[in-house]
Design an enzyme around this catalytic site. Structure first.
Site, PDB file in Angstrom:
ATOM      1  N   CYS A 127       1.090  -1.660   0.090  1.00  0.00           N
ATOM      2  CA  CYS A 127      -0.104  -0.019  -0.291  1.00  0.00           C
ATOM      3  C   CYS A 127       0.863   1.343  -0.286  1.00  0.00           C
ATOM      4  CB  CYS A 127      -1.090   0.350   0.965  1.00  0.00           C
ATOM      5  SG  CYS A 127      -2.031  -1.024   1.143  1.00  0.00           S
TER       6      CYS A 127
ATOM      7  N   ASN B 142     -10.077  -0.327  -1.032  1.00  0.00           N
ATOM      8  CA  ASN B 142      -8.688  -0.447  -0.689  1.00  0.00           C
ATOM      9  C   ASN B 142      -7.793  -0.929  -2.405  1.00  0.00           C
ATOM     10  OD1 ASN B 142      -5.381  -0.742  -0.310  1.00  0.00           O
ATOM     11  ND2 ASN B 142      -5.893  -1.503   1.477  1.00  0.00           N
TER      12      ASN B 142
ATOM     13  N   HIS C  53      -3.047   6.899   2.174  1.00  0.00           N
ATOM     14  CA  HIS C  53      -4.069   5.890   1.590  1.00  0.00           C
ATOM     15  C   HIS C  53      -4.813   5.746   2.352  1.00  0.00           C
ATOM     16  CE1 HIS C  53      -3.592   1.810   0.582  1.00  0.00           C
ATOM     17  NE2 HIS C  53      -3.786   1.494   0.917  1.00  0.00           N
TER      18      HIS C  53
END
Length: 329
Positions: free
Chosen positions: A113, A284, A254
């Protein structure tokens, strides 16, 4: 320092959408619980014939068109992903070929990520050194390929998507890239991982049967670490450059979990209007979240030319990253 800027941005998400109501039919969960715990309402899912390189190519084409250049003008292509089309060749090779970047070299960057943060850090230094004029950084992941849709703790979180930026030299008097603070902490490697498929656990009938090729996560551990490190890294990067929360125009984190984002932002003392959150519509998308959130920030007028913007992420590994830029688009 101050010699690189982002000059173009392109994003792509596949048309298919998986809603919380759809997940209710697949696994024991419900819409209200997902919204309360994660902030996610829906996520985009790629069709079976679409791979990570396909998402990346679409995003790259949009960025090239926005800038008014062609693939042959690029010096390098960096693809940030944990879901490559295959282990080799690198997905960057596939993308380079399809966008006609005949004069570019490139590579895949694996930082989960935090991948996009690491990618733009690398690109900024390549450009600032004077060795590169145009570097394409693409964050792209088809997380749906490695998600176990019988595991209600992970299948609600992830979606598919890609975003690409072009990094080029600044013009006279411009400030673009300011500074970065990136870290890794391998002691957290067991808390978020895909166990199967590498040299430690090659694919076998047993590994497939035991569902070892899907994402495994200790949610509580990851949550606590992500909140703490996103806050600390952002705080330290701002302080090192003599800025405070009041100086920021936009915070683009993020998009892993709304509660992680809001907890980190509150600790930083940020006005909620400066915090960009779009996890409700995309989930996500791993390396794709920050460019997707940046596009949406621009679209709603929360990121404008001259703004001071902070990007921050925490990912599997653990990987941690933060970048500070003066926005020039």
């Amino acid at each position: 320092m101050y010699k690189a800027k982002i000059t173009a941005l392109g994003c792509y998400t596949p048309p298919g959408v998986l809603t919380n109501q759809d997940l209710e039919k697949m696994v024991e969960t419900n819409n209200q619980w997902i919204l309360e715990r994660t902030g996610i309402a829906e996520r985009h899912i790629a069709p079976p014939e679409m791979a990570t390189s396909d998402l990346a190519v679409e995003a790259a084409k949009i960025a090239l068109e926005q800038r008014g250049i062609e693939g042959r003008d690029l010096d390098a292509v960096i693809v940030c992903t944990v879901t490559p089309d295959m282990l080799f060749p690198a997905t960057a090779c596939l993308v380079q070929n399809r966008i006609g970047a005949k004069n570019a070299w490139g590579f895949d960057l694996v930082a989960a990520c935090s991948g996009f943060i690491y990618g733009i850090t690398t690109a900024a230094h390549l450009v600032s050194s004077g060795s590169h004029k145009k570097v394409m950084v693409i964050g792209a992941d088809t997380m749906s390929r490695i998600i176990d849709y019988t595991d209600r703790s992970t299948c609600i979180l992830f979606g598919d998507g890609a975003g690409a930026v072009l990094v080029e030299p600044t013009a006279e008097g411009e400030i673009g890239f300011i500074d970065f603070l990136n870290e890794i902490d391998g002691s957290g490697g067991d808390f978020l991982k895909q166990p199967g498929g590498g040299s430690r656990m090659p694919a076998t009938a047993e590994s497939v049967k035991n569902r070892q090729h899907f994402v495994k996560q200790d949610g509580a551990q990851v949550f606590k670490y992500a909140v703490r490190k996103m806050y600390e890294t952002s705080r330290d990067l701002l302080a090192r450059n003599h800025f405070g929360a009041k100086d920021l125009d936009a915070f683009i984190p993020h998009q892993a979990n709304r509660r992680i984002i809001t907890a980190a932002a509150e600790r930083l003392g940020l006005d909620c209007e400066k915090v960009i959150i779009n996890i409700d519509r995309y989930g996500n998308t791993t390396a794709g979240t920050i460019p997707l959130a940046t596009r949406d920030a621009i679209a709603c007028g929360k990121l404008k030319k001259g703004d001071l913007v902070l990007f921050a992420a925490v990912g599997a590994g653990y990987t941690v990253g933060a970048n500070l830029w003066r926005w020039q688009m």
